[in-house]
Design an enzyme around this catalytic site. Structure first.
Site, PDB file in Angstrom:
ATOM      1  CE1 TYR A  68      -3.303   2.698   0.310  1.00 32.82           C
ATOM      2  CE2 TYR A  68      -3.846   1.986   2.365  1.00 32.82           C
ATOM      3  CZ  TYR A  68      -4.154   2.874   1.490  1.00 32.82           C
ATOM      4  OH  TYR A  68      -4.934   3.935   1.618  1.00 32.82           O
ATOM      5  CB  CYS A  69       0.732   4.377   0.100  1.00 36.83           C
ATOM      6  SG  CYS A  69       1.344   6.058   0.103  1.00 36.83           S
ATOM      7  CB  VAL A  70       5.797   4.953   0.528  1.00 36.10           C
ATOM      8  CG1 VAL A  70       5.525   4.720   2.101  1.00 36.10           C
ATOM      9  CG2 VAL A  70       7.342   4.933   0.582  1.00 36.10           C
TER      10      VAL A  70
END
Length: 610
Positions: A349-351
Site C-alpha cells: 500500500y502506497c510507499v
C-alpha cells in the site's frame, strides 16, 4: 421603509436579506463581549507562550522554512508580469474588469434593481455554503471578490512564460495555498457563521477557541497539532484495530502480526500486507465494518501484516535496504515458517508498495521466487506524474530537509502529515482552524481522522533515500536504483500484478500509477477505483459506495483507457478476490497463530505515538 422590506431588491425573493436577518449580526451585550475578548486575548497569550517556550529552551529549532521557497518561486511569476509595462497593464486590467462587474452588480442589488444573484462564471465552492454568502450584500461581495481574485492569481501562473515545469508546478501549488489561507471564510469578521456565533455567545467562542489553540500547540510541543477529531473517543484494541491475532515475530524495524482465521479452511497461499511506514497499518483495520484485513480473513486468507516501528533518533541510520531486508524479507521468512508454505501472495500500500516493488526486483535478481502474486494499492513506481508532493522535492529543499533530519535523526511525523494536509488545505486545514479556534467547537469523532492524526516519524537515512531516488531522480522506473550493491530493474518482475489506483488520489495520482504499469515485466491488471487515496482503498462492499473501472492493459493515456473501461458500482474488493482465486484457489485447514510470547494484535509498535 418597512422593517420587513428586503435588502438587495426583488431578485432576492423570499430568500432575501431582510431587517430581521440583521439582528443576528447585532451585538446584544457589549460589556460581556469585551470581557470575553479580553479572556480570549489572555488565552492567545498562553498559546504564544506554548509556541515560544520550546524554542527558548532550545528544544525546537526551525531549520527548514518553506516560506523562503514560496517567496522565491512566486517572485519569478511576479517578475514576468512586472518586467514590461504592457504585461503589468494586462494583469491589472484582467482583475479590475472583474472587480468592476462585481461592484456594479452589488450596487444594482442595493438599489433594488432586479438582476441575477451572481455571475454564472463563478466557481462553486462548498466553503461558501451558508446562505448569507449570497443573500447578504456585504458577504456576497466578499465571496465574489475572493473567487475572481483566486482565479486571477491562478491565471497569472498559467500564462507566465519562461518558467520551467517544476517552477510552474510549485508556483501553482503555492498560489492555491495562499488563496486557501486568505479566504474570507477564515476570518471572524468576514465569515457570517463565525460572526453570528460571536454575537450569539458574546465572544465565548473565542475564549474556547484560543484555549483549544494553546492546548494544540502544547500537544505539539511548540508546533500546532491541529485537532481534526475527538481523539478521546478512540483507542487501539478497543474500538480500532480489533481483528484478533498474534504478534508472531519482532525485530528492530517491525513486528509481524498473524490474524486468527474465521473460516474452517484457508487459501493455501498465505497473504502478507506491506503497509506504508509513513502511516500506521491500522488504516486497513479501522473497525469491523471498515476493516480490509478482517474482510480478507473472512474470505479465507491467512493474513499477515507488517507493523513498522515508529522510529526515533536511535533508528537514524535505518535505510531503505534495512526496511527491505529486515522488514519485507524478515516478514516473508516469518510467513513461510508460520504457514509452512513457500508460495506467498503480497499486498503493498502506497510507499509500502514502492518498497515492495523494489524488493521484488531484488528477488528477481537473486532468483527468490517466494512471492507468487503482488497487489499494489495506490502505489507509485514511476514518479514522472507524482503530483503536488513533488513541490517539496528539489535539490535545494531536499538539502535543507536532509540537514534537519540529520540533526534530529528522523523527520517528525507532523511534517509529513502537514504536507499531506496541504494537498487539500481547503478541506483538511482551514475548516478545522475555523471550527476549532474561531467557533470554539470541538470536532466530531471520526475514526479516519483519528488515524490521520496518529502520525509516524521517518528515519533520516530511509526517508532521504526515498525522496532522492524516487521523487527527485525517479531511479526505480529507470532501472537505476542501486540496492545491495546492484542495480535493480522492474522489468525482471514477471509475477502477476493487480494494480489499483484511485481516481481522485492527491498523493499517488491515478495518472502516475497508470504510467507505472508499463515498467513491470509481467502481466499487470490495472483497476481504477473511485474516490481518493484512503476512501478509494478502504471501501467495504456492504456500503455500496463509489465504483471501479476495469479494461484492457494499461497502455496509452489514462483518459483513453477510462473512455473504454467498464464501470462497476460499489467496491473493488470482490473483484480483487476473484482475481486472487483465479491465480490459485487451493485451500487447506485453517492456520492458528502460534503464541510466541510477543502479545496480541495490534502489537506494541503501533501504540507508540509521535
Amino acid at each position: 421603509m418597512d422593517t420587513r422590506e428586503k435588502v438587495g431588491g426583488p431578485e432576492a425573493g423570499s430568500k432575501g436579506f431582510d431587517a430581521k436577518s440583521f439582528e443576528a449580526y447585532m451585538v446584544k451585550d457589549p460589556q460581556k463581549l469585551a470581557v470575553n475578548l479580553a479572556k480570549a486575548a489572555e488565552n492567545l497569550g498562553k498559546a504564544a507562550t506554548e509556541w515560544l517556550a520550546p524554542r527558548e529552551r532550545g528544544e525546537r529549532v526551525d531549520t527548514f522554512d518553506p516560506m523562503t521557497d514560496m517567496i522565491k518561486t512566486l517572485s519569478k511569476v511576479i517578475e514576468y508580469w512586472m518586467s514590461e509595462p504592457q504585461r503589468t497593464l494586462e494583469a491589472q486590467s484582467l482583475l479590475l474588469s472583474s472587480y468592476m462587474g462585481i461592484w456594479m452588480h452589488t450596487l444594482s442589488r442595493l438599489s433594488g434593481e432586479a438582476g441575477p444573484e451572481e455571475p454564472d462564471t463563478l466557481r462553486k465552492d462548498k466553503r461558501f455554503a451558508d446562505p448569507d454568502w449570497r443573500q447578504n450584500p456585504f458577504f456576497a461581495l466578499l465571496r465574489q471578490v475572493y473567487l475572481v481574485t483566486a482565479e486571477w492569481a491562478e491565471k497569472l501562473v498559467e500564462k507566465a512564460e519562461g518558467l520551467d515545469d517544476h517552477t510552474r508546478h510549485k508556483a501553482a501549488f503555492y498560489v492555491r495555498q495562499l488563496t486557501a489561507a486568505l479566504s474570507p471564510t477564515n476570518f471572524a469578521l468576514t465569515n457570517p457563521e463565525v460572526y453570528r456565533e460571536t454575537v450569539s455567545t458574546d465572544g465565548a467562542n473565542f475564549v474556547q477557541g484560543m484555549k483549544m489553540l494553546a492546548e494544540d500547540i502544547a500537544a505539539g510541543r511548540g508546533e500546532l497539532r491541529l485537532r481534526q477529531t475527538d481523539t478521546q473517543k478512540f483507542a487501539l484494541g478497543k474500538n480500532l484495530a480489533l481483528t484478533p491475532g498474534k504478534v508472531v515475530a519482532r525485530n528492530a524495524v517491525c513486528e509481524v502480526i498473524q490474524y486468527a482465521p474465521s473460516t474452517e479452511t484457508v487459501f493455501k497461499r498465505p497473504l502478507l500486507i506491506v503497509p506504508p511506514w509513513i502511516n500506521k497499518f491500522y488504516i486497513l483495520d479501522l473497525g469491523p465494518q471498515k476493516s480490509f484485513i478482517k474482510w480478507c480473513v473472512d474470505q479465507g486468507h491467512s493474513v499477515f501484516v507488517i507493523s513498522w516501528v515508529n522510529p526515533d533518533e536511535h533508528h537514524a541510520s535505518f535505510s531503505w535496504e534495512d526496511y527491505s531486508a529486515q522488514g519485507i524479507d524478515f516478514a516473508l521468512s516469518t510467513v513461510e515458517k508460520a504457514a509452512g508454505e513457500k508460495e506467498i501472495n503480497v499486498i503493498g500500500y502506497c510507499v509500502g508498495g514502492t518498497l515492495l516493488s523494489a524488493t521484488l526486483a531484488v528477488h528477481a535478481k537473486r532468483g527468490d521466487r517466494r512471492v507468487q502474486s503482488a497487489t499494489f494499492l495506490t502505489t507509485q513506481v514511476d514518479f514522472t506524474y507524482a503530483g503536488d508532493l513533488k513541490v517539496f522535492v528539489d535539490e535545494e529543499q531536499l538539502e535543507a530537509l536532509e540537514g534537519q533530519m540529520k540533526a534530529a535523526g528522523y523527520l517528525a511525523g507532523s511534517k509529513m502529515a502537514s504536507a499531506f494536509n496541504m494537498l487539500r488545505a481547503s478541506e483538511l486545514i482551514w475548516p478545522y482552524v475555523v471550527g476549532n479556534y474561531l467557533k470554539g467547537q470541538e470536532p466530531t469523532a471520526f475514526d479516519l481522522l483519528y488515524w490521520n492524526s496518529d502520525s509516524t516519524r521517518m528515519t533520516a537515512a530511509n526517508h532521504a533515500f526515498y525522496l532522492r531516488n524516487c521523487y527527485l531522480e525517479n531511479r526505480l522506473s529507470k532501472g537505476e536504483m542501486t540496492l545491495f550493491d546492484e542495480k535493480v530493474s522492474l522489468k525482471n518482475v514477471t509475477i502477476p500484478i493487480y494494480n489499483l489506483a484511485a481516481r481522485e488520489d492527491h498523493i499517488a495520482p491515478a495518472k502516475s500509477v497508470f504510467a507505472g504499469c508499463r515498467f513491470f515485466g509481467g502481466p499487470v491488471d490495472f483497476v481504477l477505483g473511485g474516490s481518493g487515496h484512503i476512501a478509494g482503498v478502504v471501501n467495504p462492499p456492504d456500503r455500496n459506495k463509489y465504483q471501479y473501472w476495469t479494461s484492457g492493459p494499461a497502455v496509452g493515456e489514462l483518459a483513453d483507457w477510462i473512455a473504454g473501461a467498464k464501470e462497476t458500482p460499489g467496491s473493488w474488493w470482490p473483484h480483487w478476490q476473484a482475481w486472487m482465486e483465479a491465480r490459485d484457489a487451493r485451500r487447506v485447514p485453517a492456520r492458528i497463530p502460534a503464541d510466541q510470547g510477543l502479545g496480541d494484535a495490534p502489537g506494541t509498535y503501533v501504540m507508540v505515538r509521535s
